[in-house]
Scaffold this motif. Structure first.
Motif, PDB file in Angstrom:
ATOM      1  N   SER A 135      76.420  31.474 148.641  1.00 52.18           N
ATOM      2  CA  SER A 135      77.398  30.638 149.334  1.00 52.18           C
ATOM      3  C   SER A 135      78.799  30.957 148.815  1.00 52.18           C
ATOM      4  N   GLY A 136      79.818  30.443 149.514  1.00 54.26           N
ATOM      5  CA  GLY A 136      81.188  30.673 149.073  1.00 54.26           C
ATOM      6  C   GLY A 136      81.444  30.129 147.679  1.00 54.26           C
ATOM      7  N   GLY A 137      80.899  28.939 147.393  1.00 52.06           N
ATOM      8  CA  GLY A 137      81.090  28.352 146.069  1.00 52.06           C
ATOM      9  C   GLY A 137      80.428  29.174 144.987  1.00 52.06           C
ATOM     10  N   GLN A 138      79.224  29.707 145.271  1.00 52.00           N
ATOM     11  CA  GLN A 138      78.542  30.543 144.289  1.00 52.00           C
ATOM     12  C   GLN A 138      79.305  31.845 144.050  1.00 52.00           C
ATOM     13  N   GLN A 139      79.831  32.445 145.121  1.00 56.15           N
ATOM     14  CA  GLN A 139      80.605  33.671 144.955  1.00 56.15           C
ATOM     15  C   GLN A 139      81.833  33.433 144.082  1.00 56.15           C
ATOM     16  N   GLN A 140      82.488  32.290 144.283  1.00 54.69           N
ATOM     17  CA  GLN A 140      83.661  32.003 143.472  1.00 54.69           C
ATOM     18  C   GLN A 140      83.288  31.804 142.011  1.00 54.69           C
ATOM     19  N   ARG A 141      82.116  31.190 141.766  1.00 55.62           N
ATOM     20  CA  ARG A 141      81.671  31.010 140.386  1.00 55.62           C
ATOM     21  C   ARG A 141      81.329  32.346 139.723  1.00 55.62           C
ATOM     22  N   VAL A 142      80.819  33.288 140.511  1.00 60.29           N
ATOM     23  CA  VAL A 142      80.566  34.631 139.970  1.00 60.29           C
ATOM     24  C   VAL A 142      81.888  35.282 139.563  1.00 60.29           C
ATOM     25  N   ALA A 143      82.905  35.131 140.413  1.00 61.67           N
ATOM     26  CA  ALA A 143      84.216  35.692 140.088  1.00 61.67           C
ATOM     27  C   ALA A 143      84.786  35.053 138.821  1.00 61.67           C
ATOM     28  N   ILE A 144      84.599  33.733 138.665  1.00 61.95           N
ATOM     29  CA  ILE A 144      85.056  33.054 137.449  1.00 61.95           C
ATOM     30  C   ILE A 144      84.256  33.550 136.244  1.00 61.95           C
ATOM     31  N   GLY A 145      82.941  33.744 136.438  1.00 62.27           N
ATOM     32  CA  GLY A 145      82.104  34.249 135.351  1.00 62.27           C
ATOM     33  C   GLY A 145      82.525  35.635 134.893  1.00 62.27           C
ATOM     34  N   ARG A 146      82.903  36.473 135.826  1.00 64.03           N
ATOM     35  CA  ARG A 146      83.371  37.826 135.483  1.00 64.03           C
ATOM     36  C   ARG A 146      84.633  37.768 134.636  1.00 64.03           C
ATOM     37  N   ALA A 147      85.492  36.760 134.897  1.00 63.02           N
ATOM     38  CA  ALA A 147      86.703  36.581 134.093  1.00 63.02           C
ATOM     39  C   ALA A 147      86.360  36.010 132.717  1.00 63.02           C
ATOM     40  N   ILE A 148      85.439  35.036 132.677  1.00 65.46           N
ATOM     41  CA  ILE A 148      85.086  34.385 131.414  1.00 65.46           C
ATOM     42  C   ILE A 148      84.475  35.365 130.419  1.00 65.46           C
ATOM     43  N   ILE A 149      83.619  36.268 130.905  1.00 67.38           N
ATOM     44  CA  ILE A 149      82.859  37.131 129.998  1.00 67.38           C
ATOM     45  C   ILE A 149      83.755  38.065 129.187  1.00 67.38           C
ATOM     46  N   ARG A 150      84.973  38.272 129.680  1.00 75.06           N
ATOM     47  CA  ARG A 150      85.907  39.139 128.955  1.00 75.06           C
ATOM     48  C   ARG A 150      86.505  38.456 127.732  1.00 75.06           C
ATOM     49  N   GLU A 151      86.439  37.123 127.695  1.00 76.73           N
ATOM     50  CA  GLU A 151      87.031  36.332 126.612  1.00 76.73           C
ATOM     51  C   GLU A 151      88.502  36.724 126.404  1.00 76.73           C
ATOM     52  N   PRO A 152      89.321  36.584 127.460  1.00 77.89           N
ATOM     53  CA  PRO A 152      90.720  37.025 127.394  1.00 77.89           C
ATOM     54  C   PRO A 152      91.593  36.023 126.653  1.00 77.89           C
ATOM     55  N   ALA A 153      92.853  36.420 126.422  1.00 75.75           N
ATOM     56  CA  ALA A 153      93.830  35.501 125.831  1.00 75.75           C
ATOM     57  C   ALA A 153      94.344  34.528 126.878  1.00 75.75           C
ATOM     58  N   GLU A 171      83.994  20.178 144.073  1.00 78.25           N
ATOM     59  CA  GLU A 171      82.963  20.472 143.080  1.00 78.25           C
ATOM     60  C   GLU A 171      83.368  21.628 142.174  1.00 78.25           C
ATOM     61  N   THR A 172      83.893  22.703 142.767  1.00 80.20           N
ATOM     62  CA  THR A 172      84.270  23.875 141.980  1.00 80.20           C
ATOM     63  C   THR A 172      85.476  23.571 141.105  1.00 80.20           C
ATOM     64  N   ARG A 173      86.398  22.752 141.608  1.00 85.47           N
ATOM     65  CA  ARG A 173      87.559  22.343 140.824  1.00 85.47           C
ATOM     66  C   ARG A 173      87.132  21.611 139.563  1.00 85.47           C
ATOM     67  N   THR A 174      86.184  20.700 139.709  1.00 82.77           N
ATOM     68  CA  THR A 174      85.670  19.958 138.558  1.00 82.77           C
ATOM     69  C   THR A 174      85.007  20.889 137.559  1.00 82.77           C
ATOM     70  N   GLU A 175      84.202  21.826 138.074  1.00 82.16           N
ATOM     71  CA  GLU A 175      83.514  22.778 137.208  1.00 82.16           C
ATOM     72  C   GLU A 175      84.508  23.677 136.485  1.00 82.16           C
TER      73      GLU A 175
END
Length: 362
Positions: A135-153, A171-175
């Motif tokens: 779903s669109g929400g799941q795709q956006q969470r994957v994109a956020i996960g790709r950013a998180i895994i880098r552990e950026p500044a 829902e995604t905003r809260t998450e």
């Protein structure tokens, strides 16, 4: 994690100035939201921090490093885009772990880290699926996960929720907010949605015409808008604004509207613009449809929009239409066409310079 500082940053395309005198400090671990109408320069400001747009003048620092002229890959940032930008041929697990390939992380470690990120985002059951099956929400969470895994500044978010429907957006905003709070990574978020800005930000930065027009805690911006622009841009329904004079606890408009506003607002020597939010405008029944509209502090109900526990009531007043937010239990006698009396709650009046639109402090 790091503090981000913009100092006297400007951006021009040829002779067209897009961002002017941009000065902003984002404390370590904070969530800052740039909000404003289309074309105000908010996305350009984020792209300059990302290194996707060169700075015309000024400096940008991440921590103690001047990154103004560094390549994007050297800035230790991660960015989440509006359009997800997932690799369609890779699984969720492979998409999330993709940044680790560039860092030459061992496959076993990359899978383990991707699994932990997916668990945080509620994607454990979708690790083997492709983006087209999400779903669109799941795709956006994957994109956020790709950013998180880098552990950026620094995290950068460029209107990441605008493609989602209303329910998924909430829902995604809260998450997203929960994740940022847990990780404590300095974040800059761009949106044109003032509700998103109010909900997400530690610090809300309102832009207009390429400049910062107000910044502060969301509640401060809402309760003490610096100008008529901020007053009407932040808040829904928007603030009522009427030109006139203030004296002896009354506001009198140029068109004959008279509103009791309390004694807390001092007399103003010249004509001003007075503002009051819809929740501060009190309307009470004063008659029925066949009663002629008297001058002064009365008006006629033009429209009622029901919103569950509250309703938005539009009132035709002398020379203007005013909007009030009314609890559903207080709607008796406020039928469309009914005559109502109006007043403003104590403490609910804002006064602005009629010429410049700037706030006049009481």
């Amino acid at each position: 994690m790091a503090t981000v500082t913009f100092t006297d940053v400007t951006k021009s395309f040829g002779s067209a100035g897009i961002v002017h005198d941009f000065n902003l400090e984002m404390p370590d671990g904070s969530f800052t939201v740039l909000v404003g109408p289309s074309g105000c320069g908010k996305s350009t400001s984020l792209r300059m921090l990302a290194g996707l747009e060169p700075v015309t003048s000024g400096t940008i620092r991440i921590g103690d490093r001047d990154v103004t002229k560094l390549e994007p890959k050297d800035r230790d940032i991660a960015m989440v885009f509006q359009n997800y930008a997932l690799y369609p041929h890779l699984t969720v697990e492979q998409n999330i772990a993709f940044p680790l390939r560039a860092q030459k992380v061992a496959k076993k470690e990359a899978r383990e880290r991707a699994g932990l990120v997916a668990e945080t985002l509620g994607l454990t059951g979708a690790l083997s699926r492709k983006p087209k099956d999400l779903s669109g929400g799941q795709q956006q969470r994957v994109a956020i996960g790709r950013a998180i895994i880098r552990e950026p500044a620094v995290f950068l978010f460029d209107e990441p929720l605008s493609n989602l429907d209303a329910k998924l957006r909430v829902e995604t905003r809260t998450e997203l907010l929960r994740i940022q709070r847990r990780l404590g990574i300095t974040s800059l978020y761009v949106t044109h949605d003032q509700e998103e800005a109010m909900t997400l930000s530690d610090r809300m930065v309102v832009m207009n015409g390429g400049q910062i027009v107000q910044q502060g805690a969301p509640l401060e911006v809402y309760t003490k808008p610096a100008s008529t622009f901020v007053a009407t841009f932040v808040g829904s329904p928007k603030m009522n604004l009427v030109d006139g004079v203030v004296a002896d606890g009354l506001f009198r408009s140029t068109d004959g509207l008279v509103l009791p506003i309390g004694s807390a607002v001092p007399r103003q020597p010249e004509r001003v613009t007075v503002g009051f939010r819809p929740e501060h405008l009190v309307v009470t029944s004063a008659g029925r449809d066949d009663v002629a509209l008297p001058p002064g502090s009365t008006g006629r109900v033009a429209l009622i929009e029901h919103l569950g526990p509250r309703a938005i009531v539009a009132v035709e007043a002398p020379g203007c239409t005013l909007v009030s937010v009314v609890d559903i239990a207080q709607l008796d006698g406020l039928d469309e066409g009914a005559v109502v009396s109006m007043s403003v709650r104590d403490g609910g009046v804002h006064v602005f310079d009629k010429t410049t639109g700037a706030r006049i402090e009481s």
